[in-house]
Scaffold this active site. Sequence first.
Site, PDB file in Angstrom:
ATOM      1  N   TYR A  55       0.529  -1.143  -0.023  1.00  0.00           N
ATOM      2  CA  TYR A  55       0.303  -0.072   0.085  1.00  0.00           C
ATOM      3  C   TYR A  55       0.905   1.532  -0.096  1.00  0.00           C
ATOM      4  O   TYR A  55       1.742   1.422   1.564  1.00  0.00           O
ATOM      5  CB  TYR A  55      -0.978   0.115   1.280  1.00  0.00           C
ATOM      6  CG  TYR A  55      -1.763   0.926   0.917  1.00  0.00           C
ATOM      7  CD1 TYR A  55      -3.016   0.477   0.089  1.00  0.00           C
ATOM      8  CD2 TYR A  55      -2.490   1.837   1.604  1.00  0.00           C
ATOM      9  CE1 TYR A  55      -4.272   1.527  -0.057  1.00  0.00           C
ATOM     10  CE2 TYR A  55      -3.968   2.589   1.398  1.00  0.00           C
ATOM     11  CZ  TYR A  55      -4.454   2.448   0.027  1.00  0.00           C
ATOM     12  OH  TYR A  55      -5.636   2.760   0.263  1.00  0.00           O
ATOM     13  N   TRP A 114       1.836   3.955   0.325  1.00  0.00           N
ATOM     14  CA  TRP A 114       3.011   5.973   1.094  1.00  0.00           C
ATOM     15  C   TRP A 114       4.327   6.118   1.834  1.00  0.00           C
ATOM     16  O   TRP A 114       4.052   6.516   2.434  1.00  0.00           O
ATOM     17  CB  TRP A 114       1.231   5.206   2.461  1.00  0.00           C
ATOM     18  CG  TRP A 114       0.024   6.050   1.689  1.00  0.00           C
ATOM     19  CD1 TRP A 114      -1.166   5.249   1.336  1.00  0.00           C
ATOM     20  CD2 TRP A 114      -0.380   7.219   1.043  1.00  0.00           C
ATOM     21  NE1 TRP A 114      -2.254   5.970   1.254  1.00  0.00           N
ATOM     22  CE2 TRP A 114      -1.435   7.362   1.457  1.00  0.00           C
ATOM     23  CE3 TRP A 114       0.159   8.688   1.436  1.00  0.00           C
ATOM     24  CZ2 TRP A 114      -1.928   8.462   0.615  1.00  0.00           C
ATOM     25  CZ3 TRP A 114      -0.496   9.994   0.810  1.00  0.00           C
ATOM     26  CH2 TRP A 114      -1.542   9.271   0.647  1.00  0.00           C
TER      27      TRP A 114
END
Length: 766
Positions: A112, A114
Amino acid sequence: MPDELSWRPHSSHWGAFAAARDGSLVRVRPHPGDPQPSPLLGNVAGASQRTARVGRPLVRRGWLERGPGPDPARGGAEFVAVSWAEALDLVAGELSRVRAAHGPGAIFGGSYGWGSAGRFHHAQSQVHRFLNGLGGYVRSVETYSLGASRILLRHVLGSDELLEQPTTWPVLAEHTELFVCFGGMPAKNTSVNAGGASRHQVPDRLRAAHRRGARFILFSPISDDLADDLDPVWQPVRPGTDTAVLLALAYVLVRDGSYDRDFVARYCAGFDEFHRYLTGRTDGQPKTPSWAEEISGVPASFLTGLAHEMASHRTLVSVSWSLQRARHGEQPVWAGVALAALLGQIGLPGGGFGHGYGAVAGAGAGRLEFPLPTLPQGSNPVPEFIPVARIADMLLHPGTSYDFDGHRLTYPDIRLVYWCGGNPFHHHQDLTRLRRAFARPDTVIVHEPFRTATARHADIVLPSTTTLERNDLGAAGNDDLLIAMRQVLAPFGQSRNDYDIFTDLAERLGFGPEFSQGRDETGWLRALYEQWRGRHAGWAPAFEDFWAAGELPLRADTPRRTFLAGYRADPDRAPLRTPSGRIELYSATIAGYGYDDCPGHPSWLEPEEWHGSAKAARLPLVLVANNPASRLHSQLDHGEYSRSTKVRGREPARMHPDDAAGRGLRDGDVIRIFNDRGSCLAGLVVTDRVMPGVVQLSTGAWFDPVPTADGTLMCVHGNPNVLTRDIGTSRLTQGCAGQLTLVDVARFDGPLPPVRAFDEWPEGAP
């Protein structure tokens, strides 16, 4: 700060900055061109701290001694430190074994993205490039943030362009007269942006609109979802009931004949079906303001007056991302589009519909006119995928069928999870269930700089560097600068960057030259920049000059753009990519799927857990699990700024004074928040900023569980996802529904368990 320090440009998802090493400390100062730097920069120095870092490759003892296989001991077992050579041999051998025995469709590539604002050291790109080179993997699609909205908007507006190219802030600041904000535009969220934000402009744009005379209406259970200096009219609304309010506003427009008939006739499809539902001809219940008041708590008189005000002013109907992160989350988005369509202002400057203003800094900033340097990932020959929020379902129920956007799909049988970038024990719901799911694969491999809960649930942990320990290119598709992200620190311990790890693994697995193309970190940065410059930005300087300068301006200012202005100007020549070519107030496609949890037009669908459900008699509070103000998701929760907001070392939970008094609670108490799925401890903040019947606890506290007598987990640090329900928003989108859940609260009496989430692991500890 002494000027003799060697300041180096860098960037993060919460802003551009410069950093310098000062002895054992890291100093940080914001970019001088940023008018309102994010306070999250106060966490950056935490990346350099030994606290919670992984310094050596680790292997779970049970996996090392017994070999691969499902194991309920994951998450609480002992680790053994090994050399890099041994760790890489183990990873390469296990990848080869699973591929040979089960095929690439048994490997799930989790990420994911980020982890870094960099274009090269983007963990998601790195792991996908590696697994594609290996022969493919099962992937996830969509996001936890927008799982319901993107798919719904593709049906209703023909694309999800609204999320990338909404009306820009200069147009709103100049033209919007009435901002009607469902879920608000919280300033805390505008600190962050995928890829970085060199100029935080949202607060100033909103203040400019306010100075011009714009009015702000806030529908939310939390009053500070709009800044006080905008003088918003706060209308508390029961969590999860915004759709009823939106439908009632639409009902008033239709009932009183103040909707824009010409716009609806020319630009919309399906009005007759939607009208029959609004007026109650399909279900016997007109969607009147009195009906909405009973559901939402919003006074009927307020709704009637607001509908008339909206029709007589240039109005933006704004729906936050948070509203679609709940059961039936598609409905408030669709109802918002329908309301804006009835007002007839879609395509006009400052009017129409907005989705995500205040969600991230880049919403409304306008996209760049050219792409950015991007690491090529290759192609994935494995067709299987899952919606991102359905990972526990996939691991627990291989071979089970489920619905998704008109298709009947089957969960694959995953034997190996390879996670690089991100922390599913932050993003996912019902963490007791997720822990059971992570026990099922043969092997879990994780790249991690920190000793997060995801690292604790791995079999092999490969220590990766943080952003300050690498060089990179920092940029976002809606920001003004390309940043030369120069390395500030030497790698901690034996940590290595993801690219170097994957290069060594690719060599062991026989595709090293194809993966690396003979380049090290600097070689890739130069190649990505020069390829981009040659294709899209011939005006840009050579790489060496850019790197010496530290940054490159990509544009002078935010562009002026009005969403769907071209469609409004000529819908016949520029139709939408919907089956009708129009805005679909009713979708025959969605209706044809036959989903009872997402019918063919915007609808009020009662969720299983809300103030009006039978379960509320036993669990009377609605938990709002929103994004934190003190960090990005769970990143750098051990940083100075994030830790400064804790209450007695635990995540703060806010409650209304009436709810606290009724339970004998006082400000600063450690409370236990609980339901049937689990419990957590939090530090109580008593405030009238939240409406009665609500407890607000942000996500992102590092998961620190202890088992309880009923077989669930209690997070002693305050992670709300031990409480939230792991279920899709609907069968249409299968989005994340983690925003709202029913709970109760009591004071925690007895000895307080210590928070261990940030502790160093001694050798041999879990």
